[in-house]
Enzyme design. Structure first.
Site: not given
Length: 193
Positions: A16-18, A20, A95
């Site tokens: 899950f990306g929220y 970039s 990250e």
């Protein structure tokens, strides 16, 4: 059960990306879905000294903050087979090493579908040395307006995230994000005008 054990048992993994990741995942994936996670708010509370800032002038990027009444919209990417290991190697550098995020598995709900999937998410916590914490929209906007790093200007990050929300989730109003965007655009207008 440890995260590594769960990942070893999977033939596919959702990530899950929220931030970039919604516009620049930079890893191979089989498919993607727009959706949300419950119990978290997206906040520009994390410092960035690599991608969108420097040690001398930290940028501000988003993290998730536990918030029982909130949900955060983004994109989940499904990676399969060899893509899992390759993606995690890349994301652990992007990250964890450079960004200071930790990993967690949380429930992701794709838009317009019944059910949910477990998705891996990267979250920066307040014990990180470059965690900046809360500030007013205006203070955050000023910091964003003057910061840049190896991946570009911090304002680009802010504007791309706001654009993603407007195009992909037009029914959702992310008050924190849009207040900072408005403050940053007002500041830039004042400086240019």
């Amino acid at each position: 059960m440890k995260l590594s054990d769960i990942l070893n048992e999977k033939s596919s993994l959702w990530i899950f990306g929220y931030g970039s990741l919604v516009w620049r995942p930079d890893f191979k994936y089989s498919r993607s879905k727009v959706g949300y996670v419950n119990g978290y708010s997206r906040r520009f509370w994390h410092g960035d000294n690599f991608h969108r800032g420097t040690d001398q002038m930290l940028g501000r990027v988003v993290t998730l903050v536990e918030d029982d009444d909130a949900c955060t919209w983004g994109v989940a990417y499904e990676v399969r087979g060899q893509e899992i290991e390759e993606s995690l190697k890349y994301l652990n550098i992007r990250e964890n090493v450079m960004g200071g995020y930790e990993t967690k598995l949380i429930e992701f709900k794709p838009r317009g579908e019944d059910g949910s999937v477990l998705a891996l998410v990267y979250i920066a916590t307040s014990d990180n040395p470059i965690y900046l914490g809360p500030a007013s929209s205006e203070e955050i906007a000023v910091q964003i307006a003057v910061s840049s790093g190896k991946s570009g200007h911090n304002i680009e990050y802010l504007l791309r995230l706001a654009e993603f929300m407007r195009l992909s989730c037009p029914e959702v109003h992310d008050e924190h994000l849009f207040a900072i965007e408005a403050a940053a655009l007002s500041l830039l207008s004042f400086l240019i005008g």
